[in-house]
Structure formats: structure tokens, C-alpha cells
Scaffold this motif. Structure first.
Motif, mmCIF file in Angstrom:
data_model
loop_
_atom_site.group_PDB
_atom_site.id
_atom_site.type_symbol
_atom_site.label_atom_id
_atom_site.label_comp_id
_atom_site.label_asym_id
_atom_site.label_seq_id
_atom_site.Cartn_x
_atom_site.Cartn_y
_atom_site.Cartn_z
ATOM 1 N N ARG A 25 32.130 57.187 74.934
ATOM 2 C CA ARG A 25 32.283 55.869 74.440
ATOM 3 C C ARG A 25 33.096 55.313 75.034
ATOM 4 N N SER A 26 33.507 55.801 76.259
ATOM 5 C CA SER A 26 34.811 54.929 76.713
ATOM 6 C C SER A 26 34.436 54.323 78.122
ATOM 7 N N ASP A 27 32.494 54.416 77.991
ATOM 8 C CA ASP A 27 31.660 53.634 79.028
ATOM 9 C C ASP A 27 31.187 52.601 78.615
ATOM 10 N N LEU A 28 31.084 52.492 77.323
ATOM 11 C CA LEU A 28 30.623 51.181 75.883
ATOM 12 C C LEU A 28 31.517 50.360 75.802
ATOM 13 N N PHE A 29 33.197 50.752 76.169
ATOM 14 C CA PHE A 29 33.819 50.133 75.580
ATOM 15 C C PHE A 29 34.179 49.698 76.490
ATOM 16 N N VAL A 30 34.077 49.686 77.627
ATOM 17 C CA VAL A 30 35.110 49.132 79.129
ATOM 18 C C VAL A 30 34.276 47.888 79.321
ATOM 19 N N ARG A 31 32.918 48.544 78.579
ATOM 20 C CA ARG A 31 31.030 47.864 79.320
ATOM 21 C C ARG A 31 31.969 46.244 78.373
ATOM 22 N N PHE A 32 31.918 46.114 77.024
ATOM 23 C CA PHE A 32 32.429 45.287 76.211
ATOM 24 C C PHE A 32 33.544 44.842 76.715
ATOM 25 N N CYS A 90 28.342 38.441 82.829
ATOM 26 C CA CYS A 90 28.208 37.738 80.228
ATOM 27 C C CYS A 90 26.475 38.920 80.737
ATOM 28 N N PHE A 91 25.939 38.344 81.463
ATOM 29 C CA PHE A 91 24.807 37.989 80.499
ATOM 30 C C PHE A 91 24.532 39.662 81.042
ATOM 31 N N TYR A 92 24.423 39.818 82.504
ATOM 32 C CA TYR A 92 24.454 41.643 82.686
ATOM 33 C C TYR A 92 24.743 42.197 82.111
ATOM 34 N N ALA A 93 26.152 41.981 81.275
ATOM 35 C CA ALA A 93 26.744 43.307 80.725
ATOM 36 C C ALA A 93 26.265 43.082 79.202
ATOM 37 N N THR A 94 25.937 42.035 78.485
ATOM 38 C CA THR A 94 24.902 42.223 77.254
ATOM 39 C C THR A 94 23.275 42.929 77.890
ATOM 40 N N MET A 95 22.999 42.464 78.630
ATOM 41 C CA MET A 95 22.063 43.460 78.961
ATOM 42 C C MET A 95 21.836 45.098 78.790
ATOM 43 N N LEU A 97 24.385 46.837 78.587
ATOM 44 C CA LEU A 97 25.043 47.342 76.991
ATOM 45 C C LEU A 97 23.847 47.572 76.380
ATOM 46 N N VAL A 98 22.982 46.532 75.642
ATOM 47 C CA VAL A 98 21.648 46.932 75.173
ATOM 48 C C VAL A 98 21.187 48.261 75.446
ATOM 49 N N VAL A 99 20.571 47.846 77.004
ATOM 50 C CA VAL A 99 20.606 48.955 77.909
ATOM 51 C C VAL A 99 20.461 50.027 77.668
ATOM 52 N N THR A 100 21.928 50.449 77.417
ATOM 53 C CA THR A 100 22.678 51.631 77.716
ATOM 54 C C THR A 100 22.684 52.229 76.163
ATOM 55 N N LEU A 101 22.323 51.347 75.294
ATOM 56 C CA LEU A 101 23.086 51.656 74.205
ATOM 57 C C LEU A 101 21.326 52.384 73.116
ATOM 58 N N ALA A 102 20.178 51.839 73.741
ATOM 59 C CA ALA A 102 19.047 52.165 73.580
ATOM 60 C C ALA A 102 18.776 53.232 74.127
#
Lengths: 191, 202
Positions: A25-32, A90-95, A97-102
Motif C-alpha cells: 500500500r505504501s508504494d501506491l500511496f507514494v506514487r499517488f 505526472c503522466f508517467y505517475a498516472t501510467m 499507477l494504472v499499470v501497477t494496480l492492473a
């Protein structure tokens, strides 16, 4: 992929992460957080312009003339670089985040590629920060040796907003560095 | 291999007798120490040459102020705080590359092969140093770009038309520091790749 957990490190599976996925969860939070900070930095610097008037004495006998002067972020190539770097981050963070969640709980190569690109983002953001910082310092203090005068005495709001954008961008780059450290700790814990 | 056991949880202690009896020989070729040391030597060389080129960039020229009056004005790297930071950051990188190259070489010569703990530390410090060197490259590049092209909006005139040798030195120095940054990037990639490969092998 489950074999790795069962091999010898018994009793650690339950503590390791929330859910079955390898992503903490910490990875996703820091990425966001990195997404938010780089977006804020790009927006704050992108909406940065100031128009004031400067009173200049052209002829000593006449009263001083008020000349309108404008400061925009586009006038300085280092600031353009900072905005573009933050937009890319910012664009990379979005991408990512999507890829890591998927890809949660899926292939391992995804985390490797994402970590590799995270380091590229660290280098990009730090270099943009250095460039904007150096140019901002010249604007703040001037450089007497090179005959470059300071501009921040006239454009104070512009300078303050630029400083705020630089602080946001710096925090964003620290977030990316933290992501690299977290990913390495996650891998190292598996030993 | 014995150094791993102290950091493990007690649950893995049952595996200890198995590990001690059959040390796996394939781990020796697992971490590619040759590429690691070669990259660190490259980092040391580029950082050193970059510093030397920047420090020896002084140039003095006769500037005509008024018709009939000309004074000698020098251009030194100390005149800009960005260049001072550049030299300091690259000397830190130089020193760091010597220390880590020696450490990497020493650990590669050990019979148990390279340890994951060292790769882990290398990743963190290499990433931090990458940030510092990239910032130095960006700062010097930003100031050099203004010196090269000037900025009409702020009234900052270009200096590279008068001080051509100084600008050439600075440009060469920045190019070398860019190579240093790329070398650090490759080092971090290598260490992370080695760590991931070790995990999948187990």
C-alpha cells in the motif's frame, strides 16, 4: 509465483502485504503523492506570469515614465524545462499507477520495469530542479561578474510563485527517490 | 553465505543445515562484478576529467568599454555559484566512485560471491548520487545556456561571443558530466537487475 512464498520463509506470508498482490500500500500511496506533487508544480509554474510597471527616467529633466513590463514562465528556458519535466513525471505517475494496480499479483517483470523508469524520472526531475534553481538564483541575486542584473526586486510575485513550484517539484522528486528505495526494500526482504 | 543467516527470521533456521552442506556455486557469476567495476571506473574518469576541464577554464579578454578605453576582464568558473556547485558535486561523485569500486572489487574476490546487502546499499547510494550529479548537470547547463544565447526579456547578455574558450571548456565539462549521470543510471539499473535475478533464482 506462489512458490516463492512457500519455499522457506514460513509465517511471513500473512504479514507481507494487504491482499495477494506483491504491491504494498505504501508504494501506491507514494506514487499517488508523486502524481499530485508534480501536477501541482507544473500547474503552479505554468500559470505564472506577472505584469507590473517600472518607472524609468529617460531624460533627467522630465518626470519618470512608467513602462509596462511582463514576466512569463515562457521567457526562461530553464522554467520551460521544469514544466515539461513535471508534466512528463505526472503522466508517467498516472501510467505507472494504472499499470501497477492492473498487474497486482501478476508478473514480476512489471515491477522491475516500473522501478527502472522511476530512476529515470528521478534523474529528470533533479536535473530540471537544478536548472530552475540556478536560473532562479541568478534572477534573485544577479551576477555582477557577468553583468546580469536581478529581476526579483521588480517581479516579486513571479519569484515567489516560482519558488513554490520548485519546492513542489523537489518534493515530487524525493517521492520518486522514495519509490526506488521502497522497491529495493521490497525485493531485499525476500532474501 | 553465513552472513545471510543473521538477518533471517527464526522460521528459516530449519533450512540452515541444508545451506551449510551445499553452498551453491552459481551465485558467483550472478552479480557481474566486471561490468560493475568497469562502470565505476568510467564514472571516476568522466567525473575527474569534467572537474579538470571546468577548473582550467579561466580566460581573460580585453573588453573595450569606450573608444580608446579597454580593460582586462576575466571569466572564471567561480563567478557563478552554479559552476561552483557543479565542481563540488562532481568531486563527491569522484570520491564515491573510488570507494565503491574498491568495495565492489573486494567483495567480488570473496569466495562466497557478491552479497545482496551490498547491492542493496549500492542501489540507494547510487540513486542518491544520481540525483546530485543530475542536479549539477542541469544547473550548469541552465547557466551555460543563458551565457550562450542570452535572455532578451531579462536583459542578460550572452558572453560566449567574447569568451569563446571559456564557453568551450564549460560545454565539454557539462557533456562529460552528462556521461557521468548516464553511467550512474546504468549502475543503478545493474544493481536492481542483479537483486531481482537473485530473488527469482531462489
Amino acid at each position: 509465483m506462489d512458490m516463492q512464498y512457500k519455499e522457506g520463509i514460513n509465517g511471513e506470508v500473512g504479514i507481507r502485504s494487504a491482499g495477494k498482490g506483491k504491491v504494498k500500500r505504501s508504494d501506491l500511496f507514494v506514487r499517488f503523492l508523486a502524481l499530485v506533487l508534480t501536477l501541482a508544480a507544473a500547474v503552479v509554474l505554468g500559470a505564472n506570469n506577472q505584469s507590473t510597471t517600472v518607472s524609468v527616467k529617460i531624460v533627467p529633466s522630465l518626470p519618470p515614465v512608467n513602462l509596462p513590463v511582463t514576466a512569463k514562465w515562457l521567457y526562461m528556458s530553464a522554467f520551460v524545462y521544469l514544466v515539461i519535466a513535471n508534466a512528463i513525471a505526472c503522466f508517467y505517475a498516472t501510467m505507472s499507477l494504472v499499470v501497477t494496480l492492473a498487474a497486482r499479483g501478476g508478473k514480476k517483470n512489471v515491477t522491475l520495469i516500473v522501478t527502472i523508469l522511476d530512476i529515470v524520472m528521478v534523474a529528470l526531475l533533479f536535473s530540471a530542479m537544478g536548472a530552475a534553481g540556478a536560473v532562479g538564483l541568478i534572477g534573485l541575486k544577479g551576477n555582477s561578474h557577468l553583468q546580469w542584473g536581478k529581476v526579483c526586486n521588480v517581479f516579486d510575485k513571479f519569484c515567489h510563485q516560482t519558488a513554490a513550484a520548485m519546492i513542489l517539484s523537489f518534493n515530487g522528486s524525493i517521492c520518486y527517490l522514495l519509490l526506488v528505495v521502497l522497491a529495493t526494500i521490497n525485493v531485499y526482504k525476500k532474501f | 553465505m553465513a552472513s545471510y543467516d543473521t538477518t533471517f527470521s527464526p522460521a528459516a533456521a530449519a533450512e540452515e543445515p541444508l545451506k551449510r552442506s551445499a553452498p551453491p556455486p552459481e551465485y558467483k557469476g550472478d552479480c557481474s562484478p566486471v561490468v560493475d567495476v568497469a562502470l565505476r571506473v568510467l564514472l571516476f574518469l568522466t567525473a575527474l576529467v569534467s572537474i579538470i576541464v571546468m577548473v582550467t577554464s579561466n580566460q581573460t579578454k580585453l573588453i573595450p568599454l569606450a573608444p580608446g578605453l579597454a580593460i582586462r576582464l576575466p571569466a572564471k568558473f567561480e563567478h557563478s555559484p552554479a559552476f561552483i556547485y557543479f565542481v563540488v558535486a562532481l568531486s563527491v561523485a569522484c570520491l564515491y566512485s573510488i570507494i565503491t569500486a574498491v568495495l565492489s572489487l573486494l567483495s567480488a574476490m570473496k569466495p562466497s560471491g557478491c552479497s545482496a546487502k551490498m547491492q542493496f546499499h549500492f542501489v540507494m547510494f547510487d540513486a542518491l548520487l544520481l540525483g546530485i550529479v543530475a542536479a549539477a548537470t542541469g544547473a550548469a547547463g541552465g547557466v551555460a545556456y543563458i551565457g550562450f544565447k542570452g535572455n532578451s526579456h531579462t536583459g542578460w547578455s550572452k558572453i560566449c561571443n567574447t569568451y569563446d574558450s571559456f564557453c568551450f571548456h564549460v560545454a565539454a565539462s557539462i557533456l562529460l558530466s552528462l556521461i557521468s549521470s548516464i553511467t550512474l543510471l546504468l549502475l543503478v539499473w545493474l544493481s536492481i537487475y542483479v537483486l531481482y535475478k537473485k530473488t527469482t533464482r531462489r
